[in-house]
Each structure stands twice: as C-alpha cells, then as structure tokens.
Design a protein around this motif. Structure first.
Motif, PDB file in Angstrom:
ATOM      1  N   ASN A  31      78.736 -31.947 -40.539  1.00 54.30           N
ATOM      2  CA  ASN A  31      78.862 -30.788 -39.653  1.00 54.30           C
ATOM      3  C   ASN A  31      78.790 -31.207 -38.186  1.00 54.30           C
ATOM      4  O   ASN A  31      78.762 -30.349 -37.310  1.00 54.30           O
ATOM      5  N   HIS A  32      78.713 -32.510 -37.949  1.00 57.67           N
ATOM      6  CA  HIS A  32      78.762 -33.110 -36.614  1.00 57.67           C
ATOM      7  C   HIS A  32      77.449 -32.927 -35.851  1.00 57.67           C
ATOM      8  O   HIS A  32      76.655 -32.028 -36.139  1.00 57.67           O
ATOM      9  N   VAL A  38      88.894 -29.528 -30.913  1.00 59.83           N
ATOM     10  CA  VAL A  38      88.481 -28.386 -31.733  1.00 59.83           C
ATOM     11  C   VAL A  38      89.065 -28.519 -33.130  1.00 59.83           C
ATOM     12  O   VAL A  38      88.387 -28.279 -34.135  1.00 59.83           O
ATOM     13  N   GLN A  39      90.330 -28.928 -33.208  1.00 63.46           N
ATOM     14  CA  GLN A  39      90.955 -29.115 -34.509  1.00 63.46           C
ATOM     15  C   GLN A  39      90.284 -30.256 -35.274  1.00 63.46           C
ATOM     16  O   GLN A  39      90.078 -30.166 -36.485  1.00 63.46           O
ATOM     17  N   ALA A  69      87.186 -31.292 -34.989  1.00 62.28           N
ATOM     18  CA  ALA A  69      85.869 -30.855 -35.445  1.00 62.28           C
ATOM     19  C   ALA A  69      85.976 -29.869 -36.598  1.00 62.28           C
ATOM     20  O   ALA A  69      85.167 -29.891 -37.532  1.00 62.28           O
ATOM     21  N   ASN A  70      86.989 -28.994 -36.552  1.00 62.95           N
ATOM     22  CA  ASN A  70      87.174 -28.002 -37.615  1.00 62.95           C
ATOM     23  C   ASN A  70      87.656 -28.622 -38.918  1.00 62.95           C
ATOM     24  O   ASN A  70      87.117 -28.351 -39.987  1.00 62.95           O
ATOM     25  N   LYS A  71      88.718 -29.415 -38.811  1.00 67.81           N
ATOM     26  CA  LYS A  71      89.393 -29.936 -40.001  1.00 67.81           C
ATOM     27  C   LYS A  71      88.946 -31.349 -40.358  1.00 67.81           C
ATOM     28  O   LYS A  71      89.193 -31.815 -41.460  1.00 67.81           O
ATOM     29  N   GLN A  75      82.850 -22.165 -28.697  1.00 66.41           N
ATOM     30  CA  GLN A  75      83.608 -22.496 -29.898  1.00 66.41           C
ATOM     31  C   GLN A  75      83.408 -23.959 -30.275  1.00 66.41           C
ATOM     32  O   GLN A  75      83.224 -24.289 -31.450  1.00 66.41           O
ATOM     33  N   ILE A  76      83.437 -24.820 -29.279  1.00 66.45           N
ATOM     34  CA  ILE A  76      83.213 -26.246 -29.532  1.00 66.45           C
ATOM     35  C   ILE A  76      81.778 -26.472 -29.994  1.00 66.45           C
ATOM     36  O   ILE A  76      81.518 -27.205 -30.956  1.00 66.45           O
ATOM     37  N   ASN A  98      80.896 -26.008 -33.600  1.00 62.38           N
ATOM     38  CA  ASN A  98      81.292 -27.042 -34.558  1.00 62.38           C
ATOM     39  C   ASN A  98      80.364 -28.246 -34.540  1.00 62.38           C
ATOM     40  O   ASN A  98      80.582 -29.201 -35.287  1.00 62.38           O
ATOM     41  N   ASN A 105      76.755 -28.854 -35.241  1.00 62.25           N
ATOM     42  CA  ASN A 105      75.634 -28.091 -35.782  1.00 62.25           C
ATOM     43  C   ASN A 105      74.270 -28.727 -35.568  1.00 62.25           C
ATOM     44  O   ASN A 105      73.281 -28.031 -35.415  1.00 62.25           O
TER      45      ASN A 105
END
Length: 689
Positions: A185-186, A512-513, A515-517, A547-548, A551, A553
């Motif tokens: 989850n970073h 963002v992509q 971190a998301n994917k 938003q960043i 991602n 956590n």
C-alpha cells in the motif's frame, strides 16, 4: 512504584530508603539474632526476606532512575550493514515501542514545573561544557570530560538536537517490524533536511537486496553513502552482476537510457517528452500544442521504424520536413506500387502558389509536391493528415505555438548528457550498457539512478519524470497482461521496491497511476519528502495532493518544520484521557466560644481527567535526528529510533567510480556547507541514532 492512578515515573526514587533500611536490618539480624529474640535459623530466614525486599525495591528505584535519565539522554544506536535484520515477510524499521495513552500521560507529567530540572542538563554537565570552551583549559581534564564512556558523568550528549524525552518516556525498547505485505500500500517518509531520511532508506534498501527483490532507487541529489551501501549490499548477497548505475552527472560510466524509447501506446512518447512543461494558466494551451506536435513526430517515427529519442524529437521538431518526406515516401511505397511514375518532382506553372509558399516558409518544395500529390490522389491516412496540418501552418506562427518545447529539448540534447539519454542502439563501440526496465524486472536487477539535481536541476527533473512515466508504463503492462508478463521464467511476479527521494520532484499524473495500479504489478513505493506542501506545490492542487497521499498508506514522520505536515499523522489519531493532579488547601475559622479550636485547615490532592490529543503536532517538530513516529498497519502508532549504518567502505567498487565518488562527496559537502544548520554528524557513536 505506583502513586495512585498516576504512575509518576519521574518522581525521586524514594525506594532507596527502603533498600538501605532492609539491608541494615538483614545485617543486624544476622549479626545479633538473640537481640531480636531469634534463633540462627530464624535470623537467616528473616535476613533472606529483607534481602528480597531490598532487591525488589532496588529494581523499582533503578527503573525510576532510568526514566529520569532517559528523558535527558539516550544511548547511541548504530548497526553495521551485516547486522541489519531482514525477513521474507516483514520489514525492520529500528528499535522503539508502540505509543499509547500511557506515554501521552508521561509527557504530560514531564511538562509539569516540578520536573523542569529533569529536562535540563545538570550543573556539572554545564560546567564541563563551559570548561571545554576555554582556550586555556587543562588538556588532561578536557580529555576526561569529553570521553564518551558510560562511567563519565559529564560525557557530551549526542548532537541530535530535539527533545530526547519523546523517546525517553519508555525504557523498554524492542525491534519494530511491519508486515511486508503492508508496504504494498506504499509508504511515505517525511522529514526536514538532514534528519535521517537517507539513513532510513539505507536500512530498507539493505533488506530489499537481501530479500532478492528488484530494487530501484531515485536519488536526485546524489548521496555517496547510499550508493556505496547499495553496491556493497549487492556484493555481499551475490547480486553484484545485477547492479546497474545510471547517473546524469557522470555519463562516461553510466548506463545509457532512452526515457521515451519504450512504450505501449505511441501517445506515451509525447506525454513523457512534454511532461516537464508548465501547465498552469495560459501555459496549458501551449503545452497542448507542443504535445500534439511531438505526438505527430512520434507517430511518423514509429511508422517508419525509427525509435524515438530526445535528440531526434528535437531535430524533427525544429524541421519536420525530412521526417515528413520520409513518411510520405514510405507510405506510398507500401500502399501504391508504381506511384513514382505518376509523381512529378518538379513544380509546374500551375503550382506557382505552392512554390511561393515553400519559399516563404522555408519548406522543401518536393515535400509540398508530395503532400499535394497524396491529397489530390484521394489517399487516406491519419498520420498524413496530422503532418499535413502542421505543414499547412505558417512556419513562424507555428514555432511560436510550440516554442516552449525547444528550450527543454535543448537542455536534454546538449553535451555528454545527450549521448546518455539518446543512445545509439547500433553503436557497438560504446561499452556502456543499456538500461531497460522490463529487462531489469525480468532478471531481478538493482538500479541506482542519480540525477545530479544540485548541478543540472532542469535536466534532472525532466529525465526523472520521464523515467517514472516509463516505469509506470511497464507496471501498467504487467498489471494488464498478468503477473508473468515479460518474464522469461516461471517464477511469477517479482516484488519491485521503488525508493524515491525528493518525491515531489517526480510527482505527476503518471505517479498516481503507478501508485494506484502498481500494487497489482508487484510495486512497493517508498517516497521521501521534506513536507506535504512540497507535493501540493508540485501538483498545484490540494485535492490532487490528497489523492496522492491517499495512495501512501503507511507514514513515517521524522522531524518536520511545519504544523501542516505534522498533522498528517496527528489528525489520524484519536484523543485520549490523561490524569491531572490538582493540589488544594484551605483554612476556616470559627467564632463559637464553645469550640476549643479557633480554626480548621485542610489539604487535598484532587485527580481529574481531561481529553488531549494522543500526539501533539509540536512534538513532531522537536524530534531528535534519527527518530520518528510511524503510522503503520492501519493506524498503529510507533515511536522508533533508526539505527545509523556505519560508513560504507569503498573496497571492491569498480575502479571507474573513484573520480565520481570524490566529486559526489565534494558536491554534497558544498551543499551541507551552504546549509550549516542542517548538518548531521555520521562518525563515531556521538550521533545517538
């Protein structure tokens, strides 16, 4: 030990009186049992009981003394790289404890006026430091006062600053580990300059390499110890052959890398090439024009089988004629056999306007004739239409629209850096290896990326952003096509540990992509930044910054310089109840002649509770260097001390690195000299990490 509901661990150790009394009684009973009307056997039993009582009270007294000392100083904490523990299932962060309401209570007690003396150095300590500052002080005496030894009562405190009581409120430390799966989850690490972010990175990277993960490090400024530590760890774990170096400041020994040469969608080329351009206000329109222009060039290059790079993009951007002519010829050769018999390369009288247009705009007349032939013949092609729209514009006017692109490309195609990031793949005489992210992931590589941001900041930002975008594209392909995409073996998906220092420099839509994917592609991101506002300033929007942050956590917070950053941790914690003691006294008199007493007095200790934040944001601004609060595993608050890795040796490093390491040290030393308040002692045990 306990004094009612308030466990005051900072009070004077009154237990010493009991210890002394119990030992004296034990000695007296053994010496004169008859005096106490005891038989010798009874005297021995009584003496044993007194010794046990003294031992019990001694432990209590020592515990109080340890607390009173811990709030003023802590023992140094350092580990050799070989001593850093690692596991296949967890990540070691340091030594510390889980912070609870009990520790908030202790901080509240320590803030009371009667405990102020515990927070300040002793008079003897102040005298020793004052003596050392005198030029005529006896050398033998100052050698004794400065000696770092446990028996020296005035040894210098570690130069880590901050408030040591934040860790001293707990004397029972343990190794702190967090589940490796949680880092999927970073993690985000915040801390102002020179408080231990890079040292924490070293500890984490050492474990990643030992674990066999793919390790990628983005280091904008260039930390010599980080680079040496990575390479030494790779050698130690038998992975030296997997190590690859990319450094913009030292292109002669760096791997070559084309940030825009690999893609799944051709539009990625334009996105990466124009990503560093400003996109606020009116600049957004010019960036859109530049993006479309680069996209036209990239589509034509891909069609004719030419790999895009910054040098070629710049050359075709200045003059697209050669590429356009090549593409038109390629398309006609492929789709219209014998077209040359129908095409007249020389203008006729009827094409006088076309000749004038070519002369006015500096266009190749044959190119315009080809375009006209293509159009009048009724051929249809999307790339032709895009190129034709560019050629139809007045050249001077069009260059004004895309003019913001040229300075960026000029910086990326000047000097030795041009050969580094625009490599010639067919040049067999260049011994420098090529860096390809899919290959790195496939073979389980270790890559250090230095961007020399202290020297060439603009180029560093552009290349690092393009590199992250390239990585994101690779993660997207793995995420979309499955865990074995691009793998030459049946091992399945590899774990990819990405450490990004100065994360705000890399932030963009692609991040963002990623971190998301990226989690679905095995990506574990650990980002490092000084403040939360750095990221917000980069993306230009609080909503985007949130938003960043959503991602990332897990949060590790070292010393920070503003309340807003500290509140990223404290706002996620509940409030707790702490006990407070209120002392009250009063006197009342009486005029009743029948009463013997003329007045009555009373003294009371009232205990009340009040609700306070579990963690005050101001405390995070007073952390000593090398200490942090960590919010892990869905809200567990941990107080940690980061072990200081001892300096890495240069033994075994490639001989070609010598000059690079010397210059990196000099550059970084100059940076620290310009920021004297941010320096960090890294030698000996005096740093106290």
């Amino acid at each position: 030990m306990s004094s009612g509901p308030i466990d005051n661990v900072f009070r004077p150790p009154y237990e010493w009186a009991t210890v002394v009394a119990a030992l004296l009684v034990a000695g007296a009973v053994l010496a004169r049992p008859a005096m106490f009307l005891m038989t010798p056997l009874q005297a021995c039993a009584a003496a044993v009981a007194m010794v046990l009582l003294a031992s019990w009270r001694l432990l209590q007294a020592r515990r109080v003394q340890r607390f009173r000392r811990a709030v003023r100083e802590l023992e140094p904490y350092a580990l050799r790289p070989t001593e850093v523990p690692w596991s296949k299932t967890s990540v070691f962060l340091g030594r510390g404890f889980y912070w609870t309401a009990r520790h908030t209570q202790r901080m509240t007690l320590l803030a009371q006026p009667e405990n102020e003396h515990l927070r300040e150095p002793t008079r003897l300590y102040k005298w020793a430091r004052s003596l050392e500052r005198k030029p005529d002080a006896p050398a033998w005496l100052t050698r004794w006062t400065t000696r770092d030894h446990p028996l020296n009562p005035v040894r210098p405190l570690p130069p880590v600053g901050g408030n040591p009581a934040l860790h001293g409120v707990e004397i029972d430390e343990e190794e702190i580990h967090t589940a490796l799966a949680e880092l999927n989850n970073h993690m985000m690490v915040y801390g102002t300059t020179r408080v231990g972010k890079t040292r924490l990175a070293q500890i984490l990277i050492e474990q990643d390499i030992a674990r066999g993960d793919v390790v990628i490090v983005f280091d904008p400024k260039g930390d010599v110890d980080l680079l040496l530590g990575m390479y030494a760890s790779a050698v130690r774990h038998g992975r030296a052959a997997e190590f690859q170096l990319f450094h913009l400041g030292f292109p002669e020994i760096s791997s070559r890398y084309n940030p825009i040469g690999n893609f799944e969608q051709i539009t990625e080329v334009a996105t990466r090439a124009t990503g560093p351009l400003p996109a606020e206000g009116q600049s957004a329109a010019f960036k859109a024009f530049a993006w479309r222009y680069v996209n036209v060039i990239a589509r034509a290059m891909a069609a004719v089988g030419e790999r895009p790079d910054f040098r070629k993009i710049y050359a075709y951007g200045v003059s697209i004629d050669a590429l356009a002519k090549r593409y038109f010829t390629y398309w006609l050769d492929r789709n219209v056999p014998g077209w040359k018999d129908k095409f007249d390369p020389f203008p006729t009288k009827e094409q006088k306007d076309l000749v004038q247009k070519a002369e006015k705009n500096g266009r190749d007349i044959e190119l315009l004739l080809l375009a006209q032939f293509f159009k009048t013949s009724g051929y249809q092609d999307a790339i032709f239409d895009a190129i034709a729209s560019v050629l139809a514009n007045d050249r001077t006017y069009f260059e004004k629209l895309v003019n913001s692109l040229y300075p960026l490309l000029e910086k990326l195609t000047t000097g030795k850096v041009a050969d580094l990031i625009s490599p010639e793949y067919d040049n067999t005489e260049d011994p420098r290896p090529l860096l390809d992210w899919m290959s790195v992931i496939n073979r389980g590589g270790i890559v250090y990326c230095g961007f020399d941001a202290l020297t060439i900041r603009d180029v560093a930002e552009a290349v690092s952003a393009s590199m992250l975008a390239d990585l994101t594209s690779v993660f997207g392909r793995i995420y979309k096509h499955g865990s074995t995409y691009g793998m030459s073996t049946g091992e399945g998906m590899r774990r990819i540990r990405l450490h990004a220092d100065e994360l705000n420099e890399l932030i963009g839509p692609e991040f963002v992509q990623a971190a998301n994917k990226g989690g679905g592609a095995g990506l574990f991101i650990t980002g490092y930044s000084q403040t939360a506002q750095d990221i917000e300033a980069k993306v230009g929007s609080t909503a985007k910054a949130e938003q960043i942050g959503g991602n990332l956590n897990s949060i590790v917070m070292l010393r920070v310089k503003n309340i807003a950053t500290a509140e990223r941790v404290t706002d996620q914690l509940e409030q707790v109840r702490v006990f407070t003691r209120l002392q009250a006294s009063g006197v009342s008199d009486t005029n009743d002649p029948t009463e013997m007493a003329d007045f009555a007095s009373r003294n009371e200790d009232r205990i009340a509770t009040e609700k306070v934040p579990m963690l005050d944001p101001a405390w995070l601004m007073k952390l000593p260097k090398g200490q942090a609060f960590a919010l892990l595993e869905g809200g567990k608050l941990v107080k940690i001390r980061i072990p200081l890795p001892l300096p890495a040796s240069e033994e075994g490093v490639p001989g070609t690195w010598r000059d690079m390491l010397t210059e990196m040290r000099l550059t970084y030393a100059n940076y620290v000299a310009m920021n004297p308040d941010e320096g960090l002692t890294v030698e000996g045990s005096g740093n106290g990490f």
